[in-house]
Enzyme design. Sequence first.
Site: not given
Length: 534
Positions: A101, A121
Amino acid sequence: MTDTATVFNQHIAARPAGGSTDRPPPVQHICVVGGGTAGWMTALMLATSAYGPRLKVTVLESPQVGIIGVGEGSTPWLRGFFDGLGIEESEWMPACNATYKSGITFEGWSTRPGFERYFHPFASMLDNMTMHQFVDNVHARLDGADVHAHPDRFFVAAALARQGRGPRANHNFPFDIWYGYHFDATLLGQFLGRQAVARGVTHLQRHVAEVQLDEQGNIARLRLDDGDTLAADFFVDCTGFSSLLIGQALKTPFISYAENLFNDAAIAMPTPLDGPIESQTTATALRHGWAWKIPLTNRRGNGYVYSRAHCSADEAETELRQHLGLLDADVPARHLTMRVGRMARQWNRNCVAVGLSQGFIEPLEATALLFVQRTAAALVEALEQGDVGPAAQDRFNEFMRARFENTRDYIVAHYKTNSRTDTDYWRANAENMHLSESLQGVLMTWMSRKPLAAGLKQGRFGQGYPIVSWYALLAGMGLFPDDLQPPTPHQARHRLDAVDDFVARSALNFPDHRTLLADIPPRVGDRTLQLYLW
C-alpha cells in the site's frame, strides 16, 4: 511539533527477541482476553519483551465469539512490527493474501474543479526533492496565483499507485519508500497466533462466563464456561466493542466522538479480483459516507462506512451494490455497527484495553492496527521500566489520549473540508463546528494563508500527522481562494517539467506490483523506519 519519528521509535517498534533485563518483571502472569489481530499482536509483543520466558503470557480466546476481521489496511508502522520480530514479508504476506500500500486515493470528497480526487502519500526520503516545490506552489495558490498546487504531481508514491507499481525499489535504487499493507485480517490474526504460540505464549480456547474482582476493585480471576477459573496478575482486554473487562467489569466511562464523526455502521462485501493489483486503498465518497476498495492477492475487499442517522442499513446496502454494479447479484453483504470514541482510561487498575475495546476512530486512514501496535508497545515499555503504579498509568493514559484525539482531528478534517452539497450528511459535516482547538488552529492558519510548519513543529496544533499529510489533505481538497489573480513572478520559481521528470524517472525503479508480490525479496540492511518531517 513533537518529533513523530522519535515518539514511534520509542513506543511502537516491537522488541526483538533476545533482549533481556536482570530486573524481575513487575507482574508474573498476563492474561490477554480475546484473540484476533489485537490479541495476538499484543501477546507477541509481550512475549518478546526484555523479560523473555520469565513473563508468562496466556491468550484466552472464546470459540463462541467471532472475529470482526474486516480491517484490511495498515499504516507503514506495521513494517517496524515485523522487522522487530525478524519476520520477512515473504513469510507473512503470502500467508495473509497481503499486498503493498503506497497510500490512499480519495475520490469525490471535493467538487472543486480539478480537485475531485487526490492521493494521500506515505512520506519518504524522495519527497525531500519535491516537497519544497509543492509547499511553495500551495502558498502561491493561497495568495491567489494561478499555479499548479495539486499534490499528486509532486510525489513518487502517487505515481506508483497510478501505474500499478509496488513500493519496493529494485536493488540498484538505494532509496526507501514508506509503505503499508493490505491483508486479510482474519488470516493475519491466525498467522500472529501461530507465531505467538511458537514463542511461548499459552493459548486457551474457553469462554469467559464472569469477571471476578477483588476487594480493591482489581480483576482477580475469570470464571470460565465450565466452572474453572483463570487467575492472573494483569489482564489485557481485547474483547472488541463489548469491552468485557475494561468496560463491563471495571465500569470505565466511554467518551464518544459522535458529535464530529457521524459514521457508526459499515457494510463489507468482497468481490473477485479483476485487473491490476493496485498499491493503494481507494476511498470514494457516496451519499451518506464513503466506500472502500482494497486489493488483496485473491479478492477485492469492498465496503461502505455510513451514518445510520442519515440512511437505513437497507438503503446503504442498495447504494453500495449500485456503486459496485452488483444490484442484482447474489453476493452476500456483512453488516457491522461501530462505536466511535475512546475509553476515558485505557489503563484502569490492572487492566489495559487494546484494539476495539479501548476505542475506535473510523477506518478512513486505517489506524485501527496502528493503535493496537502503539498501545501494546507502550504497555511493554511500562513493564520493562518495572512500573505499573498510578504514575505509570497516568503517563500511559495521557499518551494514548493525545494520540486518539490527534488522529480524530485529522480524520474530522476530511469531512469538515468537503464541498459536497448533495445530501444532508455532507452538508452537516461541512457545517460541523464541534472542532478541537488544535484542528481550529490548523484550519485558521491555512485560511489565513500562513505556513503550517511553525505551528506543527511547536506543537500548537496538528500533532500526530506530518506536514506532508496536512498539505496533501488541504491542497488535495482544493481549499484555495476562488478568485485567482493574474499570473505573478512567483509562478516561474519552479519548473514543473523538472518535477515531472524526477517523479517519472524515480518511478521506473519500482517493479510491477503483481510481479513484486510473486517474488518478494528479503529486506536487506537496517530498515528502521524514519519519518522525514518538513
